[in-house]
Design a protein around this motif. Sequence first.
Motif, PDB file in Angstrom:
ATOM      1  N   TRP A 180       0.789  -1.371  -0.003  1.00 37.60           N
ATOM      2  CA  TRP A 180       0.068  -0.192   0.082  1.00 37.60           C
ATOM      3  C   TRP A 180       0.857   1.141   0.004  1.00 37.60           C
TER       4      TRP A 180
ATOM      5  N   GLY B  51     -10.477  -3.526   2.819  1.00 32.13           N
ATOM      6  CA  GLY B  51      -9.925  -4.305   1.773  1.00 32.13           C
ATOM      7  C   GLY B  51     -10.989  -4.950   0.987  1.00 32.13           C
TER       8      GLY B  51
ATOM      9  N   ASN C  35      -3.925   0.909  -3.020  1.00 32.22           N
ATOM     10  CA  ASN C  35      -3.225  -0.490  -3.319  1.00 32.22           C
ATOM     11  C   ASN C  35      -2.336  -0.227  -4.349  1.00 32.22           C
TER      12      ASN C  35
ATOM     13  N   LYS D 203      -1.600  -7.621   0.236  1.00 29.90           N
ATOM     14  CA  LYS D 203      -1.862  -7.070  -1.374  1.00 29.90           C
ATOM     15  C   LYS D 203      -3.287  -6.765  -1.349  1.00 29.90           C
ATOM     16  N   GLU D 204      -4.411  -7.335  -0.575  1.00 24.15           N
ATOM     17  CA  GLU D 204      -5.678  -7.153  -0.795  1.00 24.15           C
ATOM     18  C   GLU D 204      -6.251  -6.473   0.409  1.00 24.15           C
TER      19      GLU D 204
ATOM     20  N   THR E 166      -0.875  -6.232   7.143  1.00 26.74           N
ATOM     21  CA  THR E 166      -1.329  -5.873   5.702  1.00 26.74           C
ATOM     22  C   THR E 166      -1.021  -6.765   4.596  1.00 26.74           C
TER      23      THR E 166
END
Length: 330
Positions: A35, A159, A58, A135-136, A133
């Motif tokens: 992010w 998310g 993102n 990636k989604e 965290t």
Amino acid sequence: MAYDLGAIRRYSLPSYARISFVTQLGNLLVNDPFWTVVTLTPTNGINGATNGVIKLTNKEDPYMEFMVGVDWNASYGAVLRFGLKKQGTTPVLDCYSDSTKTTAYDLPLQSYNNGYPAKTSNANAASQMIVITHKEYVFIMTTPITYTDTDYPVRLYLGRCKAFEEEDSVYGKEFFGIFGYLPLGLTGNSAVEYGNLNGYVLSRGVTKKNRSNQLYGEYEFVGSSQIISPGPGGRVIMSPFLIGNAEEGVRGTFWDVNTAVFKNTNFYPDGSVIDIDGARYYVLHCHIEAGSWYPYSAGATHNGSIYTYGYNFFDSVTLPAGIRVMLFKI
């Protein structure tokens, strides 16, 4: 402090002041691999925030973007406000400024109670913060330090959601949203339906789009986590966070995020990795779920409305035994 676990990152902050929730979150994630964080200080003239705003974009899909701001009032305390739209040159907390629900999409950081005005108005009440965290998504968890009876233990999922079936890209790519520890979007008497004494034991979040391609799609969600594990043979029972509403039924889940209850902390301590059905999960313990504020809590605090819904990120605040955990697939 940050830990590199491949598919996820974990960050921790031993103590922060309530009023600095957003700025401290931005500081934690400044070098996050998933992010991009832009801190707007103090608020860059953004309507609805007095004490900091951050924009989370993102890196893999820049169209997925979240705004998070803090608004503070000495009478009602601090609330989190959000944005879900892709921001332009003039950022806005659009859930507050552009929707018809305005303050009903706020998340107060403490309960409003006339019996504890000093606790409500204390801008420097301390809590601990842990952030995961991926990636989604971004998952935020806090543990109150100064006021364990009136400050909410934050459980906040920002998310993408994983749909059960393939969806039209027009709205499917915008199936991401905000899911927190109090139900969002409730106004007037509808809030009573979410009171723990009235039978609903779930919460409600808001996504950027519903399946009708309408902005601010509201969905109930629930993580059913009361059955204690492990059982015979070391079997762990974990539950997804199911997302749905009356119009669409169950649409999907949080993205590879589950929950379970372990017998005690000897089984898979906080920060350990567990193998379940051929997949690996990172274990995060959730310690404080109940306080003297439950089930009475405040919603839309800045307009003076007091709602009587309970704290329902999970399907129950208390457990018969064991400790609740979050399980993040890695």
